[in-house]
Structure formats: C-alpha cells, structure tokens
Design a protein around this motif. Structure first.
Motif, mmCIF file in Angstrom:
data_model
loop_
_atom_site.group_PDB
_atom_site.id
_atom_site.type_symbol
_atom_site.label_atom_id
_atom_site.label_comp_id
_atom_site.label_asym_id
_atom_site.label_seq_id
_atom_site.Cartn_x
_atom_site.Cartn_y
_atom_site.Cartn_z
ATOM 1 N N TRP A 221 -29.060 31.703 8.150
ATOM 2 C CA TRP A 221 -28.465 33.017 7.891
ATOM 3 C C TRP A 221 -28.846 33.996 8.999
ATOM 4 N N CYS A 222 -30.103 33.939 9.436
ATOM 5 C CA CYS A 222 -30.542 34.816 10.522
ATOM 6 C C CYS A 222 -29.778 34.509 11.805
ATOM 7 N N ALA A 223 -29.539 33.231 12.064
ATOM 8 C CA ALA A 223 -28.749 32.853 13.243
ATOM 9 C C ALA A 223 -27.317 33.345 13.104
ATOM 10 N N GLU B 44 -24.209 26.885 16.182
ATOM 11 C CA GLU B 44 -25.154 26.266 17.106
ATOM 12 C C GLU B 44 -26.468 25.931 16.388
ATOM 13 N N TYR B 45 -26.932 26.870 15.569
ATOM 14 C CA TYR B 45 -28.193 26.664 14.850
ATOM 15 C C TYR B 45 -28.033 25.605 13.760
ATOM 16 N N GLY C 4 -35.129 30.575 19.760
ATOM 17 C CA GLY C 4 -35.347 30.947 21.148
ATOM 18 C C GLY C 4 -34.639 30.018 22.110
ATOM 19 N N ASP C 5 -34.597 28.727 21.771
ATOM 20 C CA ASP C 5 -33.901 27.760 22.616
ATOM 21 C C ASP C 5 -32.413 28.073 22.724
ATOM 22 N N LEU C 6 -31.872 28.751 21.704
ATOM 23 C CA LEU C 6 -30.456 29.123 21.711
ATOM 24 C C LEU C 6 -30.225 30.497 22.347
ATOM 25 N N GLY C 7 -31.291 31.062 22.879
ATOM 26 C CA GLY C 7 -31.142 32.348 23.546
ATOM 27 C C GLY C 7 -31.352 33.554 22.652
ATOM 28 N N LEU C 8 -31.815 33.331 21.426
ATOM 29 C CA LEU C 8 -32.050 34.452 20.521
ATOM 30 C C LEU C 8 -33.451 35.009 20.735
ATOM 31 N N ASP C 9 -33.621 36.265 20.421
ATOM 32 C CA ASP C 9 -34.924 36.912 20.536
ATOM 33 C C ASP C 9 -35.840 36.377 19.439
ATOM 34 N N ARG C 10 -36.914 35.693 19.837
ATOM 35 C CA ARG C 10 -37.775 35.034 18.857
ATOM 36 C C ARG C 10 -38.468 36.030 17.934
#
Length: 238
Positions: free
Chosen positions: A134-136, A144-145, A171-177
């Motif tokens: 849900w966050c993704a 992608e997630y 983070g691997d998908l480019g999101l802010d961890r």
C-alpha cells in the motif's frame, strides 16, 4: 467386515514362481521415459531474464473507489478481480508464471483490467507485506513492488517480510527509504489489507488465489488456458 479368505498352504516341494524376466526391462524403460519427460519439462520451462516485470510501459494504472490498485484500461470489457496473499505460495506461482502471460495477451490489448485485492490470511507477515504494498502504491510503484514481494517469497512467517527488508526493497525501486519506513509504521498503511479483506468477505472469498472474471468466481492457481477460457467467455457474452 468380510471374512478372511482361507489360504491353502502350498506343498513343501512347490517352488515359488520367479518374476517374469520381461518386467525388469519394461520397468527400466518406463523409468527412463519418466526421467526424460521430467528433464524435457525442466529444460523447456519458461525462463525469465532479469527481475519480474508485470506492468508494461503504456498500460494504464489506477485505483478503485476503495483505493485498490488496477492495471489496464478503464474501458476494458472484462474486469478480473484478483485476490491474493503475499505469502501464499500458489499466488506466487501464478504471479511469476501465468500472470505475465495474461497481461501480455489481454491487458496490454485493452481487453482486460486487473483489480488487485490484498488479503492477509496466512499471518502477520502477510499483513506487513500488504501494508508495504500500500505504501508503494501511494508512491506510484505498486506493481513494481508487488513483483518484488512475490519474487522474494521464502516460506510463511519465516522473517522474510520484515520491516528492514521491506524498506530496502522500496529503496531498490528508487523510493525514499525513510519516508517509506514512516508510512509502513503508520496505521494508515492498514488501509490496503483492510480494503482487500473487506472485498474478499463481500465476495465470499476464503482462499487464495481467487479470481472474479466479470462476475464469475474461480479459485486456485489457474493455468493460462483455464483463465483464458474464462476471459474468452466473458468477452463473448457482451
């Protein structure tokens, strides 16, 4: 109970029959055929190069009125509601082996729209994974997630879906961890599994994977041919 049949003892001089000589070569040949068939299936199994990718470029993404993710044209003639648990091994097999073929054959062409419902039947890691998905989704990276979660399945409630890993994959998908971690810890992230569970209850779904194709329900890890038949029936009915 049936009475036991009496057996007449053989005379002491009677010799036991030997196994027929032709049985051994026949059994060996059968074993070789089975082994060869298994080897053929292994060698010719679908091979995927690189990470699992489910959402081709240009295919519309969206959300339902209840906030659940969709993939495919809003004008698609067929809607396929998909109910899954991120820890469910049969769901994983379907997502990795069959779903990409369904998307390529029907979603890319605009015939089918997939509506995903996260349910958490198996345990706490199912809930945590659904919250992470849900966050993704909130950050535009649901599909992608989704693929990452199913690629990293490793048993049920074994610690695979823990916060540190879920945040690293984001983070691997480019999101802010850091932002993702805050989202995952927030009660708001329960919106995903709660919405999916509610939809499953309304539809009478008690196991995963499960599908509703234009109103027709089917459960289990359907093969490409089985799901294609349901889609074809839905397309021809309109």
């Amino acid at each position: 109970m049936n009475p036991r049949r009496s057996r007449t003892p053989l005379p002491q001089s009677a010799a036991r029959p030997h196994p027929r000589a032709w049985l051994w070569p026949a059994a060996t040949a059968a074993a070789v055929i089975v082994l060869a068939a298994g080897l053929f299936a292994f060698v010719n199994r679908p091979v995927r190069e690189g990470p699992l990718s489910l959402a081709p470029a240009g295919v519309p993404r969206g959300v339902t009125a209840t906030g659940e993710p969709t993939l495919g044209s809003p004008q698609a003639r067929v809607v396929m509601d998909e109910f899954g648990d991120f820890q469910c091994p049969y769901c994983g097999g379907f997502v990795r082996d069959t779903e990409p073929r369904i998307i390529a054959a029907y979603v890319r062409s605009g015939k089918v729209r997939i509506v995903w419902h996260s349910v958490a039947f198996i345990g706490p890691e199912s809930v945590l994974a659904a919250r992470a998905a849900w966050c993704a989704q909130e950050r535009g990276k649901f599909w992608e997630y989704f693929a990452v979660l199913y690629e990293h399945q490793d048993g049920e409630n074994t610690g695979t879906f823990n916060p540190a890993r879920l945040e690293r994959w984001a983070g691997d998908l480019g999101l802010d961890r850091a932002a993702f971690a805050t989202c995952l810890a927030s009660p708001r992230s329960l919106a995903g599994p709660l919405a999916g569970t509610r939809e499953a209850q309304n539809a009478g779904i008690h196991e995963t994977p499960a599908f509703i194709v234009n109103g027709r329900t089917a459960t289990g890890a359907l093969t490409f041919d089985e799901l294609s038949a349901l889609i074809a029936q839905a397309l021809s009915a309109r």
